[in-house]
Motif scaffolding. Structure first.
Motif, mmCIF file in Angstrom:
data_model
loop_
_atom_site.group_PDB
_atom_site.id
_atom_site.type_symbol
_atom_site.label_atom_id
_atom_site.label_comp_id
_atom_site.label_asym_id
_atom_site.label_seq_id
_atom_site.Cartn_x
_atom_site.Cartn_y
_atom_site.Cartn_z
ATOM 1 N N LYS A 24 71.643 55.966 44.985
ATOM 2 C CA LYS A 24 71.761 55.435 46.345
ATOM 3 C C LYS A 24 72.279 56.502 47.320
ATOM 4 O O LYS A 24 71.834 56.567 48.469
ATOM 5 C CB LYS A 24 72.688 54.219 46.367
ATOM 6 C CG LYS A 24 72.082 52.975 45.765
ATOM 7 C CD LYS A 24 73.090 51.837 45.856
ATOM 8 C CE LYS A 24 72.578 50.549 45.290
ATOM 9 N NZ LYS A 24 73.582 49.461 45.413
ATOM 10 N N ALA A 25 73.202 57.335 46.874
ATOM 11 C CA ALA A 25 73.727 58.405 47.735
ATOM 12 C C ALA A 25 72.630 59.414 48.067
ATOM 13 O O ALA A 25 72.508 59.859 49.219
ATOM 14 C CB ALA A 25 74.907 59.094 47.053
ATOM 15 N N LYS A 26 71.813 59.765 47.081
ATOM 16 C CA LYS A 26 70.686 60.681 47.329
ATOM 17 C C LYS A 26 69.681 60.043 48.284
ATOM 18 O O LYS A 26 69.142 60.703 49.175
ATOM 19 C CB LYS A 26 69.999 61.041 46.012
ATOM 20 C CG LYS A 26 70.803 61.957 45.134
ATOM 21 C CD LYS A 26 70.063 62.238 43.838
ATOM 22 C CE LYS A 26 70.920 63.040 42.874
ATOM 23 N NZ LYS A 26 70.286 63.202 41.568
ATOM 24 N N GLU A 27 69.414 58.757 48.074
ATOM 25 C CA GLU A 27 68.476 58.018 48.927
ATOM 26 C C GLU A 27 68.954 58.034 50.380
ATOM 27 O O GLU A 27 68.174 58.289 51.299
ATOM 28 C CB GLU A 27 68.358 56.578 48.421
ATOM 29 C CG GLU A 27 67.415 55.712 49.211
ATOM 30 C CD GLU A 27 66.010 55.744 48.690
ATOM 31 O OE1 GLU A 27 65.138 55.165 49.371
ATOM 32 O OE2 GLU A 27 65.751 56.323 47.629
ATOM 33 N N LYS A 28 70.235 57.760 50.583
ATOM 34 C CA LYS A 28 70.788 57.725 51.945
ATOM 35 C C LYS A 28 70.668 59.089 52.611
ATOM 36 O O LYS A 28 70.232 59.186 53.765
ATOM 37 C CB LYS A 28 72.249 57.269 51.898
ATOM 38 C CG LYS A 28 72.875 57.135 53.259
ATOM 39 C CD LYS A 28 74.281 56.568 53.158
ATOM 40 C CE LYS A 28 74.878 56.367 54.533
ATOM 41 N NZ LYS A 28 76.206 55.725 54.458
ATOM 42 N N ARG A 33 68.014 62.389 56.646
ATOM 43 C CA ARG A 33 67.379 63.660 57.026
ATOM 44 C C ARG A 33 66.028 63.375 57.677
ATOM 45 O O ARG A 33 65.703 63.937 58.735
ATOM 46 C CB ARG A 33 67.192 64.567 55.803
ATOM 47 C CG ARG A 33 66.493 65.891 56.153
ATOM 48 C CD ARG A 33 66.434 66.862 54.993
ATOM 49 N NE ARG A 33 65.745 66.372 53.825
ATOM 50 C CZ ARG A 33 64.423 66.448 53.628
ATOM 51 N NH1 ARG A 33 63.636 67.001 54.537
ATOM 52 N NH2 ARG A 33 63.879 65.992 52.522
ATOM 53 N N LEU A 34 65.236 62.484 57.086
ATOM 54 C CA LEU A 34 63.934 62.132 57.648
ATOM 55 C C LEU A 34 64.083 61.467 59.014
ATOM 56 O O LEU A 34 63.262 61.684 59.911
ATOM 57 C CB LEU A 34 63.167 61.215 56.690
ATOM 58 C CG LEU A 34 62.699 61.876 55.401
ATOM 59 C CD1 LEU A 34 62.241 60.819 54.397
ATOM 60 C CD2 LEU A 34 61.587 62.878 55.664
ATOM 61 N N GLN A 35 65.145 60.677 59.194
ATOM 62 C CA GLN A 35 65.394 60.070 60.503
ATOM 63 C C GLN A 35 65.707 61.136 61.545
ATOM 64 O O GLN A 35 65.169 61.097 62.658
ATOM 65 C CB GLN A 35 66.541 59.055 60.402
ATOM 66 C CG GLN A 35 66.153 57.812 59.607
ATOM 67 C CD GLN A 35 67.329 56.907 59.370
ATOM 68 O OE1 GLN A 35 67.902 56.369 60.326
ATOM 69 N NE2 GLN A 35 67.715 56.739 58.112
ATOM 70 N N ARG A 36 66.564 62.088 61.180
ATOM 71 C CA ARG A 36 66.903 63.177 62.122
ATOM 72 C C ARG A 36 65.677 64.008 62.469
ATOM 73 O O ARG A 36 65.554 64.501 63.588
ATOM 74 C CB ARG A 36 68.007 64.053 61.536
ATOM 75 C CG ARG A 36 69.385 63.423 61.611
ATOM 76 C CD ARG A 36 70.503 64.395 61.258
ATOM 77 N NE ARG A 36 70.537 64.697 59.841
ATOM 78 C CZ ARG A 36 71.109 63.947 58.899
ATOM 79 N NH1 ARG A 36 71.691 62.819 59.233
ATOM 80 N NH2 ARG A 36 71.091 64.320 57.639
ATOM 81 N N THR A 69 56.977 58.724 47.782
ATOM 82 C CA THR A 69 57.126 58.976 46.343
ATOM 83 C C THR A 69 58.307 59.883 46.034
ATOM 84 O O THR A 69 58.759 59.949 44.892
ATOM 85 C CB THR A 69 55.834 59.555 45.732
ATOM 86 O OG1 THR A 69 55.479 60.754 46.422
ATOM 87 C CG2 THR A 69 54.696 58.541 45.809
ATOM 88 N N ALA A 70 58.854 60.562 47.051
ATOM 89 C CA ALA A 70 60.040 61.394 46.858
ATOM 90 C C ALA A 70 61.341 60.604 47.033
ATOM 91 O O ALA A 70 62.419 61.138 46.775
ATOM 92 C CB ALA A 70 60.011 62.581 47.826
ATOM 93 N N LEU A 71 61.250 59.354 47.474
ATOM 94 C CA LEU A 71 62.455 58.541 47.615
ATOM 95 C C LEU A 71 63.118 58.378 46.244
ATOM 96 O O LEU A 71 62.451 57.998 45.277
ATOM 97 C CB LEU A 71 62.120 57.164 48.183
ATOM 98 C CG LEU A 71 61.727 57.106 49.651
ATOM 99 C CD1 LEU A 71 61.077 55.773 49.985
ATOM 100 C CD2 LEU A 71 62.938 57.361 50.538
ATOM 101 N N PRO A 72 64.404 58.641 46.138
ATOM 102 C CA PRO A 72 65.077 58.493 44.846
ATOM 103 C C PRO A 72 64.969 57.083 44.246
ATOM 104 O O PRO A 72 64.947 56.931 43.027
ATOM 105 C CB PRO A 72 66.529 58.860 45.157
ATOM 106 C CG PRO A 72 66.407 59.844 46.286
ATOM 107 C CD PRO A 72 65.271 59.296 47.120
ATOM 108 N N LEU A 73 64.869 56.058 45.092
ATOM 109 C CA LEU A 73 64.725 54.686 44.596
ATOM 110 C C LEU A 73 63.268 54.282 44.364
ATOM 111 O O LEU A 73 62.995 53.157 43.948
ATOM 112 C CB LEU A 73 65.380 53.698 45.585
ATOM 113 C CG LEU A 73 66.903 53.694 45.603
ATOM 114 C CD1 LEU A 73 67.432 52.884 46.784
ATOM 115 C CD2 LEU A 73 67.450 53.142 44.294
ATOM 116 N N TYR A 74 62.328 55.183 44.612
ATOM 117 C CA TYR A 74 60.904 54.875 44.499
ATOM 118 C C TYR A 74 60.521 54.189 43.172
ATOM 119 O O TYR A 74 59.739 53.232 43.192
ATOM 120 C CB TYR A 74 60.068 56.143 44.713
ATOM 121 C CG TYR A 74 58.592 55.916 44.544
ATOM 122 C CD1 TYR A 74 57.849 55.315 45.558
ATOM 123 C CD2 TYR A 74 57.929 56.284 43.374
ATOM 124 C CE1 TYR A 74 56.489 55.092 45.410
ATOM 125 C CE2 TYR A 74 56.576 56.060 43.219
ATOM 126 C CZ TYR A 74 55.867 55.463 44.240
ATOM 127 O OH TYR A 74 54.524 55.234 44.086
#
Length: 96
Positions: A24-28, A33-36, A69-74
């Motif tokens: 979850k920490a990696k996902e956040k 980063r993608l939002q910024r 597909t790079a999302l850690p929770l994918y």
């Protein structure tokens, strides 16, 4: 290109809680980063669910696929994608 993406997360209860928290920490960090960068301009939580509705602004289908597909929770997500275009009744003239 704009896309509406709906994501529902289903983490198995057998996954150790320390591992879940690390993921979850990696996902956040990745999502922020993608939002910024402007690639993930909107994200809303779905009330009462471990789910979100998001808007992505990316170059093409492949870029969106690579991001998702790079999302850690994918591995534990159900994802629905819909491409978007400007509605003819919109008062906003900016075409994406």
């Amino acid at each position: 290109m704009l896309f509406k993406v709906e994501m529902t997360v289903n983490i198995p209860s057998s996954l150790p809680s320390a591992e879940v928290e690390a993921i979850k920490a990696k996902e956040k960090a990745y999502s922020q980063r993608l939002q910024r960068e402007g690639k993930w301009p909107h994200i809303w939580r779905v009330v009462g669910q471990y789910a979100n509705v998001s808007i992505f602004d990316v170059a093409d289908n492949q870029e969106l696929h690579d991001i998702l597909t790079a999302l850690p929770l994918y591995p534990w997500m159900e994802i629905s994608v819909q491409p978007l275009c400007m509605h003819p009744s919109s008062i906003h003239h900016e075409q994406k």
